[in-house]
Design an enzyme around this catalytic site. Structure first.
Site, PDB file in Angstrom:
ATOM      1  N   CYS A 102     -11.034  50.140 115.073  1.00 48.83           N
ATOM      2  CA  CYS A 102     -10.020  51.132 114.714  1.00 48.83           C
ATOM      3  C   CYS A 102      -9.153  50.427 113.692  1.00 48.83           C
ATOM      4  O   CYS A 102      -8.399  49.526 114.056  1.00 48.83           O
ATOM      5  CB  CYS A 102      -9.182  51.593 115.902  1.00 48.83           C
ATOM      6  SG  CYS A 102      -7.777  52.587 115.349  1.00 48.83           S
ATOM      7  N   CYS A 105      -5.178  51.348 114.403  1.00 45.64           N
ATOM      8  CA  CYS A 105      -4.474  50.844 115.589  1.00 45.64           C
ATOM      9  C   CYS A 105      -5.497  50.329 116.593  1.00 45.64           C
ATOM     10  O   CYS A 105      -6.069  49.255 116.374  1.00 45.64           O
ATOM     11  CB  CYS A 105      -3.565  51.910 116.183  1.00 45.64           C
ATOM     12  SG  CYS A 105      -4.270  53.569 116.269  1.00 45.64           S
ATOM     13  N   SER A 106      -5.755  51.060 117.665  1.00 41.46           N
ATOM     14  CA  SER A 106      -6.699  50.545 118.662  1.00 41.46           C
ATOM     15  C   SER A 106      -7.413  51.679 119.387  1.00 41.46           C
ATOM     16  O   SER A 106      -7.659  51.597 120.581  1.00 41.46           O
ATOM     17  CB  SER A 106      -5.958  49.656 119.664  1.00 41.46           C
ATOM     18  OG  SER A 106      -4.906  50.386 120.255  1.00 41.46           O
ATOM     19  N   CYS A 107      -7.758  52.752 118.677  1.00 41.33           N
ATOM     20  CA  CYS A 107      -8.460  53.886 119.279  1.00 41.33           C
ATOM     21  C   CYS A 107      -9.781  53.392 119.871  1.00 41.33           C
ATOM     22  O   CYS A 107     -10.505  52.638 119.228  1.00 41.33           O
ATOM     23  CB  CYS A 107      -8.699  54.979 118.253  1.00 41.33           C
ATOM     24  SG  CYS A 107      -7.156  55.672 117.627  1.00 41.33           S
TER      25      CYS A 107
HETATM   26 FE    FE Z   1      -6.339  53.699 116.733  1.00 42.18          FE
END
Ligand code: FE
Length: 197
Positions: A102, A105-107
């Site tokens: 991602c 961010c951190s999906c």
């Molecule tokens: Fe994300």
């Protein structure tokens, strides 16, 4: 503070500040929050994803359904929930390798992989895997032959990618149940391969 400034603060610090604020305002109960996190780290962890992969390896019809509508096929096994609304599954083969990131961010597909590991959230991984995937994968212990095509899949709030790893040679005699423990989180993110026992 601009979004960019906020992005630069370490994630742990931002999370702690946010939790404190929400607790102070009586919006969250820290005990409930801890239970939620533990649940995602242990119960809803990569074991769910491993079950999906093992089923796809042993049931061609399920594999087809998984590749054409990931979310629905995953839900068939009872896995659904936050960050699992739109999961797209891509298959790794001898000649094609998919790796997930991602960049923003951190999906991450929580219902099948649980919470993302810290390296997945690391700005260095997020920036570099897009530019030099072969090198980053090699640094993580996965050396791919030059003729293997690498595709980097960028997860977002719209689409969360899950890799269906290649079934390792030498596992032909194993059934679904025996295959589950072989499937690792890293293989389903595409930074590792599944190894035969
Ligand atoms: Fe994300």
């Amino acid at each position: 503070m601009s979004t960019e400034d906020t992005e630069r603060l370490p994630a742990a610090l931002r999370t702690e500040a946010l939790e404190q604020l929400l607790t102070e305002r009586g919006l969250v109960d820290p005990t409930v929050m801890d239970k939620f996190i533990t649940n995602y780290e242990t119960n809803v962890g990569p074991l769910n994803g491993a079950k999906v992969v093992a089923k796809a390896w042993t049931d061609p019809d399920y594999r087809q359904r998984l590749l054409s509508d990931g979310t629905a096929a995953i839900k068939e096994l009872g896995f659904a929930g936050p960050q699992g609304e739109h999961i797209v599954v891509v298959e790794n083969t001898e000649t094609t390798h998919n790796v997930v990131v991602c960049t923003l961010c951190s999906c991450y597909p929580w219902p099948v992989l649980g919470l993302p590991p810290s390296w997945y959230k690391d700005p260095a991984y997020r920036a570099r895997v897009v530019k030099e995937p072969r090198k980053v994968l090699s640094e993580m212990g996965l050396d791919l032959a030059e003729d293997v095509r690498i595709t980097v899949r960028d997860s977002s709030s719209e689409v969360r990618w899950l890799v269906l790893p290649e079934r390792p040679a030498g596992t032909e005699s194993l059934g679904e149940e025996d295959l589950v423990p072989l499937v690792t989180r890293d293989a389903m993110v595409g930074v590792a391969k599944v190894m035969a026992p």
